[in-house]
Design an enzyme around this catalytic site. Structure first.
Site: not given
Ligand code: NCD
Ligand code: ZN
Length: 373
Positions: A43, A45, A129, A166, A204, A277
């Site tokens: 996971h 970003h 997702k 999520h 998460h 995450d």
């Molecule tokens: C994530 C993001 O910034 O893209 N933020 C977070 O707080 N985890 C989005 C997500 O996974 O919820």
């Molecule tokens: Zn995330």
């Protein structure tokens, strides 16, 4: 309910922590080096453009593969968009680094069943997702009602495509600390019942309720756990003042939930595996009157997990959690090479470049106990 005093921002301490750390310190001399199969991050970003170029190398240095989240602006909603994004990620990597991005598509009310078939054939795209609309960063295009995607979930079940969830309700009247537990009770229970063969990863997880639900669910229901939810509780967000770099969604919960997540992570159950995450945001969008959600950890991710496992004397459980169970869930081979961690005190940089801006990592102001060689 029992309330405990916690000394933060170092690892939250509980009586069990002290017992286990006695056991751990007895082993210290023989366990100062830890070699793991190269782990995967299920996971992540990575953003796009200059931000992508700033962060991709951190993950590629530690992990063999990562499941890349699709919440770009606009979101990655088709296989064609995902393959183009994958190419941009590969081009952003430092030269000579072997790293495989595993792609995801962003499920919307308008996703068609044809797209599910294209995902199943693609090889490169591993999952959809599901973001409830408005639940988190860049989730405006998310699903407004589960019923809107029932046809698509049915197609995913038939094609064996994974649904990453999520898991938070979005009703603004629901207490932010309760949103995951209520989602588990109301929505997740229903999806697992209505799609008994759908492969689901609850992303998460942050609560005892979610950990218990996943433990009791069939084997094709798993969960990722982040380093911040293993190391910190909600008091960390408010220690000595408000700390925006501890703010992520789902938000950190009470100590009892952190303990449940640690139990799940070290349980040896293949349902629980690593997903950082790591979610970079520029410093000025976190340190502001309406700060963005997301913690950046990919510069020291495996070290943070090592610290969490070591704190309860379970460092021997890290290899399966970080390097085996996620790959098995997704039907992938284990990575062929290894990484080595040393028990060595170090302080990561206080900030990193992020395009023209900077990111403040979760580790700001901290010393870490493990260091990847
Ligand atoms: C994530 C993001 O910034 O893209 N933020 C977070 O707080 N985890 C989005 C997500 O996974 O919820
Ligand atoms: Zn995330």
């Amino acid at each position: 309910m029992r309330l405990r005093a916690v000394r933060l921002p170092s690892v939250a301490r509980s009586p069990q922590f002290f017992l286990n750390s006695l056991a751990a310190s007895a082993l210290e001399n023989v366990s100062d080096t830890l070699t793991l199969t190269r782990p995967d991050d299920f996971h992540l970003h990575l953003r796009d453009g200059a931000a992508l170029a700033s962060v991709a190398g951190f993950t590629a240095r530690q992990f063999g593969r990562a499941l890349v989240m699709p919440n770009l602006k606009p979101p990655v909603t088709t296989v064609a968009m995902a393959l183009a994004y994958r190419d941009r990620i590969l081009r952003a990597l430092p030269a000579g680094v072997a790293f495989e991005p595993l792609m995801t598509l962003y499920l919307t009310d308008r996703t068609g069943v044809d797209e599910v078939a294209r995902v199943a054939e693609s090889g490169a795209v591993k999952a959809f997702k599901y973001y409830p609309a408005g639940a988190t960063t860049n989730s405006d295009s998310g699903v407004t009602s589960l019923k809107n995607v029932y046809g698509v979930l049915d197609a995913m079940q038939r094609h064996g495509v994974v649904l990453c969830v999520h898991g938070e309700v979005t009703d603004p009247a629901t207490d932010v600390f309760d949103r995951e537990a209520i989602f588990v009770e109301q929505s997740l229970t229903q999806v697992v019942r209505d799609f008994p063969a759908l492969r689901i990863v609850v992303e998460h997880i942050t609560t005892r309720e979610a950990a218990d639900f996943v433990s009791a669910a069939p084997a094709h229901v798993g969960a990722t756990i982040t380093p911040q939810h293993l190391l910190y509780n909600r008091t960390s967000i408010f220690t000595g003042g408000i700390r925006p770099h501890f703010y992520c969604l789902p938000i950190l919960k009470r100590e009892t939930h952190r303990e449940a997540l640690v139990e799940a992570a070290i349980s040896g159950s293949p349902k629980f595996f690593l997903g950082t995450d790591s979610a970079p945001h520029a410093r000025n969008s976190k340190e502001t009157c309406c700060g963005a959600a997301g913690c950046f950890t990919s510069h020291a991710a495996i070290e943070l997990y090592a610290e969490a496992f070591d704190a309860v004397g379970a460092i021997d459980k890290l290899d399966a959690f970080a390097s085996r169970f996620g790959a098995e869930f997704y039907g992938l081979p284990r990575n062929a090479d290894t990484i080595t961690l040393l028990r060595e005190s170090w302080s990561p940089p206080e900030e990193f470049a992020f395009g023209n801006e900077t990111i403040v990592p979760l580790t700001q102001g901290r010393t870490l106990a493990w260091k990847m060689q």
